[in-house]
Design an enzyme around this catalytic site. Structure first.
Site, mmCIF file in Angstrom:
data_model
loop_
_atom_site.group_PDB
_atom_site.id
_atom_site.type_symbol
_atom_site.label_atom_id
_atom_site.label_comp_id
_atom_site.label_asym_id
_atom_site.label_seq_id
_atom_site.Cartn_x
_atom_site.Cartn_y
_atom_site.Cartn_z
ATOM 1 N N ASP A 316 1.054 -1.170 -0.031
ATOM 2 C CA ASP A 316 -0.131 0.194 -0.134
ATOM 3 C C ASP A 316 0.917 1.283 -0.080
ATOM 4 O O ASP A 316 1.929 1.419 0.206
ATOM 5 C CB ASP A 316 -0.941 0.000 1.194
ATOM 6 N N GLU A 519 -11.286 6.486 4.098
ATOM 7 C CA GLU A 519 -10.059 5.985 4.962
ATOM 8 C C GLU A 519 -10.200 6.382 6.355
ATOM 9 O O GLU A 519 -11.195 6.690 6.744
ATOM 10 C CB GLU A 519 -8.761 6.261 4.179
HETATM 11 C C1 BGC Z 1 -5.272 3.192 0.143
HETATM 12 C C2 BGC Z 1 -5.272 2.059 -0.896
HETATM 13 C C3 BGC Z 1 -5.257 2.619 -2.305
HETATM 14 C C4 BGC Z 1 -3.932 3.265 -2.269
HETATM 15 C C5 BGC Z 1 -3.536 4.331 -3.439
HETATM 16 C C6 BGC Z 1 -3.990 4.106 -0.042
HETATM 17 O O1 BGC Z 1 -4.113 5.032 0.932
HETATM 18 O O2 BGC Z 1 -5.132 2.359 1.403
HETATM 19 O O3 BGC Z 1 -6.364 1.368 -1.045
HETATM 20 O O4 BGC Z 1 -5.210 1.866 -3.203
HETATM 21 O O5 BGC Z 1 -3.734 4.426 -0.913
HETATM 22 O O6 BGC Z 1 -4.334 5.422 -3.818
#
Ligand code: BGC
Length: 635
Positions: A316, A519
């Site tokens: 991630d 998030e």
């Molecule tokens: C998220 C992921 C995402 C990534 C890229 C991260 O903060 O947890 O789900 O794919 O960012 O944007």
């Protein structure tokens, strides 16, 4: 010709000669030229594994490590990609091309990066990745599907496949062939800010629905157009345990589950991998204090071993650095050794390269581990057809995004996702024979609210985050516009942002819900209704007009004290761009068929204690339009 090239030519010469169909091998220089042009890795007729092996054998350690990193588009240039042999580039949520947000802006940007990659010594294309998590959500004009929690309520595998393939087509229309989707978490604590990215609290349902989406995105592994043409590569995420953390904390720690219990949450991954998923993203969360980015057992032994996963594992966004905070070197070391293959290191990618080189030179990371990582990355690139068609398909770009057929699928998804939870005296469906309807609440007429997070920007049309006008964030149909369209010419529809003026109407449709978030910004201790919604509800209630309440939210909310005032209650989730799908079921053009894929708690104690015995509504609950809404299944 360099020594290495010459050695490679001799090494592969015999095979290459055999492959040089129709070429006249006359002079030494022509011979070399012929060999150069048809290096086995460039020959699409050869099996992928042979091409990978050939290409790997030609690569220096620097080139290999370059393949293992994925910078963000803002911190890298085409020149960097060429010079460092970068393997992949991403757009984080809301990271848009500098020239604009149309498909051509995207395709031109990605092609420019790609030209850098193709100009590198071996011409290895990049794979460009983006979060197309409910449609191609960063791009203005894309079809925006309901967030996954709504698709869980719809529970329709054929629909999932069609959503996947429509999304893939729109992603391809911007020159991109890789999406970081779907989330396969089965959230157990709805306080988690990413609950809406999960289809269901049940890992079995999650596996089924997620695998169908993967098939739609990627195509079927048995077909020749698997991952190619208008298909894209999917990344199932976040392996594994997000949604199980203490207190529902995003990026938190899983402490309340045994290894045996966690196995249940690995199953959706197993199923999606069987359906062909070619990349897996690792979760930020930890299990009993161990960050999964550094978990050799889970990544190498379980995922690559027991589950037989042969694609690549992606970290991630800055995830590896969380293993040992403030110790970049140690974090990278543990993460590479745990089995992460592609490193999403948006800004510090040069440091990743120098650090990993050093770790290999000291033997702290083995060459075998690097070869395994690069083999996996190249394998997926070959499967993705990138060596044959590295650039955007301009016909698809011209075809564009947000086409009516895709919007029709989204509208179908919206109506199937609506869950009717109460329907006193069969107030729904509404008749189209001259009703005087009052629609209340700013959320009834806001694309930003109804699309939620991950729409144009990371946080969505949240005024707090982007200062964006959430009302017109994306093109589409708001719930209010949908009601006006579907209710027919005899119906009179009045609208009020704040709920004043309800008196005298036959019925009120009140739209309440959560503001957009993504998030950790969506983590909540309290899932009660917002005060602004309570005020709105009270104002309409005072008018005495019967109330149909639509809750637009990323999860169940606590409505126990308010629901008794309502004649009908619908969980609308985050429907996306096609608000008319809500009106389709309100006015009876279609039946309500959605069912809760999450338990609907009575109060926060139940949420905090994972008490699902006497909820307000049980998972699986959902009325048909012709059913009168009893208050609860369990009471
Ligand atoms: C998220 C992921 C995402 C990534 C890229 C991260 O903060 O947890 O789900 O794919 O960012 O944007």
């Amino acid at each position: 010709m360099s020594k290495r090239k010459l050695r490679n030519s001799i090494f592969t010469g015999i095979t290459l000669l055999a492959l040089t169909v129709g070429s006249t091998v006359g002079t030494m220089s022509r011979n070399v030229k012929a060999q150069e042009t048809i290096a086995p890795y460039k020959n699409s007729k050869l099996p992928v594994e042979q091409r990978v092996e050939d290409l790997l054998s030609r690569m220096t350690m620097d080139e290999k490590i370059g393949q293992m990193v994925q910078p963000e588009r803002t911190s890298v240039t085409a020149e960097d990609i060429k010079n460092y042999g970068i393997g992949s580039v991403l757009s984080g949520g809301g990271s848009l091309p500098t020239t604009g947000n149309k498909p051509t802006d995207w395709a031109d940007m990605v092609d420019n990066f790609q030209s850098g990659a193709l100009a590198s010594r071996l011409g290895i294309p990049i794979i460009y990745g983006i979060d197309a998590v409910h449609g191609h959500n960063n791009v203005y004009g894309a079809t925006i599907f309901p967030h996954n929690i709504g698709l869980g309520a719809a529970d329709d595998l054929d629909l999932m496949k069609r959503i996947g393939s429509a999304t893939a087509e729109e992603v391809r229309a911007t020159g991109i062939s890789y999406t970081f989707a779907p989330v396969l978490a089965a959230p157990q604590n709805i306080r988690w800010g990413r609950t809406y990215e999960g289809y269901s609290e049940d890992p079995q349902d999650t596996g089924k629905l997620g695998s169908a989406l993967v098939e739609g995105l990627q195509g079927s592994p048995n077909d020749s157009d698997f991952l190619k043409g208008s298909h894209v590569v999917s990344s199932i995420k976040h392996f594994v345990g997000d949604g199980l953390t203490e207190g529902g904390d995003d990026q938190g720690n899983v402490t309340e589950y045994t290894d045996e219990q966690i196995k249940k949450f690995i199953k959706p991954y197993k199923e999606a991998i069987k359906a062909g998923a070619r990349t897996v993203m690792v979760t930020y969360s930890s299990i009993n204090g161990l960050k999964t980015h550094g978990d050799y057992h889970l990544i190498t032994e379980v995922l690559k071993g027991e589950l037989g996963f042969t694609g690549f594992v992606i970290s991630d966004y800055n995830g590896p650095q969380q293993i040992v905070p403030n110790d970049f070197r140690e974090s990278i070391k543990r993460s590479v050794n745990a089995g992460v293959d592609l490193f999403m290191i948006p800004n510090d990618w040069k440091r990743f390269i120098t650090t990993t080189k050093e770790l290999v030179s000291t033997g702290e990371v083995s060459q075998d581990r690097i070869n395994d990582a690069v083999t996996r990355i190249l394998r997926v690139k070959f499967e993705n057809g990138l060596f044959e068609t590295p650039y955007a398909d301009r016909d698809l770009v011209k075809q564009g995004i947000g086409q009516p057929e895709h919007r029709a699928i989204a509208r179908e998804a919206v109506r199937k996702s609506q869950v009717l939870l109460k329907n006193k005296n069969n107030i729904l469906p509404l008749k189209k024979d001259g009703l005087n309807i009052f629609v209340a609440g700013k959320k009834a007429d806001s694309m930003g609210y109804q699309a939620g997070g991950w729409t144009i920007s990371w946080q969505g049309g949240s005024p707090q985050w982007m200062g964006q006008p959430e009302k017109n964030l994306i093109p589409g149909t708001t719930i209010l516009q949908g009601i006006k369209q579907v209710s027919g010419p005899k119906t009179k529809v009045d609208f009020s942002n704040d709920g004043s003026g309800a008196e005298g109407h036959d019925v009120a449709v009140v739209v309440i819900g959560e503001p957009p978030y993504a998030e950790m910004f969506g983590d909540r201790d309290d899932l009660g209704l917002l005060q602004e919604d309570i005020d709105l509800l009270n104002k309409v209630k005072a008018s005495g007009v019967p109330m149909i309440v639509l809750l637009q939210s990323g999860r169940p909310m606590i409505v126990t004290d308010q629901i008794k005032d309502w004649d009908a209650f619908v969980a609308s989730w985050l429907p996306g761009s096609e608000g008319a799908g809500v009106a389709d079921v309100l006015f009876g053009d279609y039946q309500f068929t959605g069912k809760l894929s999450f338990t609907w708690p009575m109060n926060m104690e139940q949420v905090n204690n994972h008490d699902k015995v006497h909820p307000l509504f049980q998972k699986g609950y959902g009325l048909r339009t012709n059913q009168t809404g009893q208050k609860s299944l369990s009471k």
